[in-house]
Design a protein around this motif. Sequence first.
Motif, mmCIF file in Angstrom:
data_model
loop_
_atom_site.group_PDB
_atom_site.id
_atom_site.type_symbol
_atom_site.label_atom_id
_atom_site.label_comp_id
_atom_site.label_asym_id
_atom_site.label_seq_id
_atom_site.Cartn_x
_atom_site.Cartn_y
_atom_site.Cartn_z
ATOM 1 N N PHE A 181 25.607 40.104 45.196
ATOM 2 C CA PHE A 181 24.933 39.351 44.133
ATOM 3 C C PHE A 181 23.878 40.207 43.434
ATOM 4 O O PHE A 181 23.769 40.187 42.200
ATOM 5 N N ASP A 182 23.108 40.955 44.190
ATOM 6 C CA ASP A 182 22.086 41.816 43.592
ATOM 7 C C ASP A 182 22.727 42.902 42.724
ATOM 8 O O ASP A 182 22.209 43.248 41.649
ATOM 9 N N LEU A 183 23.863 43.440 43.189
ATOM 10 C CA LEU A 183 24.587 44.423 42.383
ATOM 11 C C LEU A 183 25.113 43.788 41.105
ATOM 12 O O LEU A 183 25.085 44.396 40.023
ATOM 13 N N THR A 184 25.606 42.554 41.222
ATOM 14 C CA THR A 184 26.116 41.841 40.053
ATOM 15 C C THR A 184 25.042 41.733 38.974
ATOM 16 O O THR A 184 25.298 42.022 37.791
ATOM 17 N N LYS A 185 23.837 41.322 39.357
ATOM 18 C CA LYS A 185 22.762 41.201 38.376
ATOM 19 C C LYS A 185 22.442 42.555 37.737
ATOM 20 O O LYS A 185 22.257 42.643 36.517
ATOM 21 N N ALA A 186 22.375 43.600 38.551
ATOM 22 C CA ALA A 186 22.028 44.925 38.029
ATOM 23 C C ALA A 186 23.089 45.437 37.058
ATOM 24 O O ALA A 186 22.764 46.039 36.026
ATOM 25 N N ILE A 187 24.365 45.203 37.372
ATOM 26 C CA ILE A 187 25.449 45.670 36.504
ATOM 27 C C ILE A 187 25.475 44.876 35.200
ATOM 28 O O ILE A 187 25.624 45.446 34.110
ATOM 29 N N ILE A 188 25.320 43.555 35.304
ATOM 30 C CA ILE A 188 25.286 42.733 34.094
ATOM 31 C C ILE A 188 24.089 43.111 33.224
ATOM 32 O O ILE A 188 24.197 43.186 31.990
ATOM 33 N N ASP A 189 22.949 43.379 33.846
ATOM 34 C CA ASP A 189 21.740 43.727 33.097
ATOM 35 C C ASP A 189 21.915 45.008 32.280
ATOM 36 O O ASP A 189 21.252 45.179 31.247
ATOM 37 N N ARG A 190 22.772 45.906 32.742
ATOM 38 C CA ARG A 190 22.997 47.153 31.981
ATOM 39 C C ARG A 190 23.648 46.879 30.625
ATOM 40 O O ARG A 190 23.433 47.617 29.663
ATOM 41 N N GLU A 191 24.529 45.895 30.578
ATOM 42 C CA GLU A 191 25.213 45.488 29.347
ATOM 43 C C GLU A 191 26.092 46.590 28.764
ATOM 44 O O GLU A 191 26.306 46.641 27.543
ATOM 45 N N ASP A 192 26.597 47.494 29.595
ATOM 46 C CA ASP A 192 27.465 48.547 29.056
ATOM 47 C C ASP A 192 28.660 48.865 29.949
ATOM 48 O O ASP A 192 29.298 49.905 29.792
ATOM 49 N N SER A 193 28.988 47.977 30.885
ATOM 50 C CA SER A 193 30.132 48.258 31.760
ATOM 51 C C SER A 193 31.430 48.113 30.976
ATOM 52 O O SER A 193 31.606 47.166 30.200
ATOM 53 N N ARG A 194 32.343 49.056 31.168
ATOM 54 C CA ARG A 194 33.668 48.925 30.548
ATOM 55 C C ARG A 194 34.517 47.924 31.316
ATOM 56 O O ARG A 194 35.369 47.248 30.743
ATOM 57 N N TYR A 195 34.274 47.860 32.610
ATOM 58 C CA TYR A 195 34.998 46.946 33.503
ATOM 59 C C TYR A 195 34.086 46.672 34.675
ATOM 60 O O TYR A 195 33.456 47.591 35.203
ATOM 61 N N PHE A 196 33.999 45.410 35.074
ATOM 62 C CA PHE A 196 33.208 45.054 36.248
ATOM 63 C C PHE A 196 34.006 44.040 37.052
ATOM 64 O O PHE A 196 34.208 42.908 36.614
ATOM 65 N N GLY A 197 34.454 44.438 38.230
ATOM 66 C CA GLY A 197 35.211 43.561 39.103
ATOM 67 C C GLY A 197 34.567 43.457 40.469
ATOM 68 O O GLY A 197 33.966 44.420 40.965
ATOM 69 N N MET A 198 34.670 42.289 41.064
ATOM 70 C CA MET A 198 34.132 42.078 42.411
ATOM 71 C C MET A 198 35.177 41.374 43.260
ATOM 72 O O MET A 198 35.784 40.386 42.829
ATOM 73 N N ILE A 199 35.387 41.878 44.467
ATOM 74 C CA ILE A 199 36.359 41.266 45.353
ATOM 75 C C ILE A 199 35.838 39.917 45.847
ATOM 76 O O ILE A 199 34.642 39.747 46.064
#
Length: 293
Positions: A181-199
């Motif tokens: 969950f903490d990683l999810t927030k950090a990745i979303i906050d960047r706003e530049d991921s080309r792809y973000f997947g979570m198992i």
Amino acid sequence: MFKDNWIHELAKLEENYEPCVMVTVLEDRGSVPRDAGTKMLVTRDRIIATIGGGHLEHVATKMAREMLIASERSLKVERFNLGARLGQCCGGVATLSFEPIGTQQNHLVLFGAGHVAKALLHIVATLPFRVTWIDEREEVFPETLPHGVKKLVSDDPVGEVKHMPPNSYYLVMTHNHQLDFDLTKAIIDREDSRYFGMIGSLTKRKKFDFRLEQRGYSQEQIETMLCPIGISTVNGKHPAEIAVSVAGELIAHYQGQALEQKRPTKHYRNQDLTVQHSQSSDIGEPPLEEKIA
């Protein structure tokens, strides 16, 4: 005198896995803008150094970028008469070589070094990816890593997110839901991921969606996360089966195919979120995670 900085810039391009075409003046006869041996680098959006400007450089740049788009790997040699037809009045002849350097690679940041991640890396290493593989546990990494994979043992995986290159791919497969969950927030906050997947399962997705909403994230932001991940028609709980499914989704993405968003469409705020868990990011290690699709 021209100041050519292509040597240092080429090193930077190679460090960042950014492909380019090196254009070299192989032969100059008569009056030409630059002498034999002059070089310039052409990327998709930049020109580094110069072969003299003018229409010759314009045509050479266009040819180089067409090679990049087509992912060509073979050296080309072309001769140009610098007359009126080419829009130049030098009157000489220039022979140019076009040498592709590097190949287009995507950067994948993989969090978690469990069984599924290990199986996935063997596939991803054969694809156009360079990988930063992050986990807090030194002992879970294999002794040898596939080519193009960089191991990063970090006590602060979440803090590593801000150091990743722009437009990276992200896969979250850790052994800890709170860390996910903490990683999810950090990745979303960047706003530049080309792809973000979570198992994880639809249940995990519902829980995370609810928690993100409570923290003020918009639906548009939340939907940048894919969970469950993988091709839904590929079923199975074996790490290799899951890895093939996820790799297929990564391939579809970089080939420009639309991905299926498996996020539930119905509102779930008052639903029972308890389901049977059937598959994990770390098969054989607690907590046993949910099915991909």
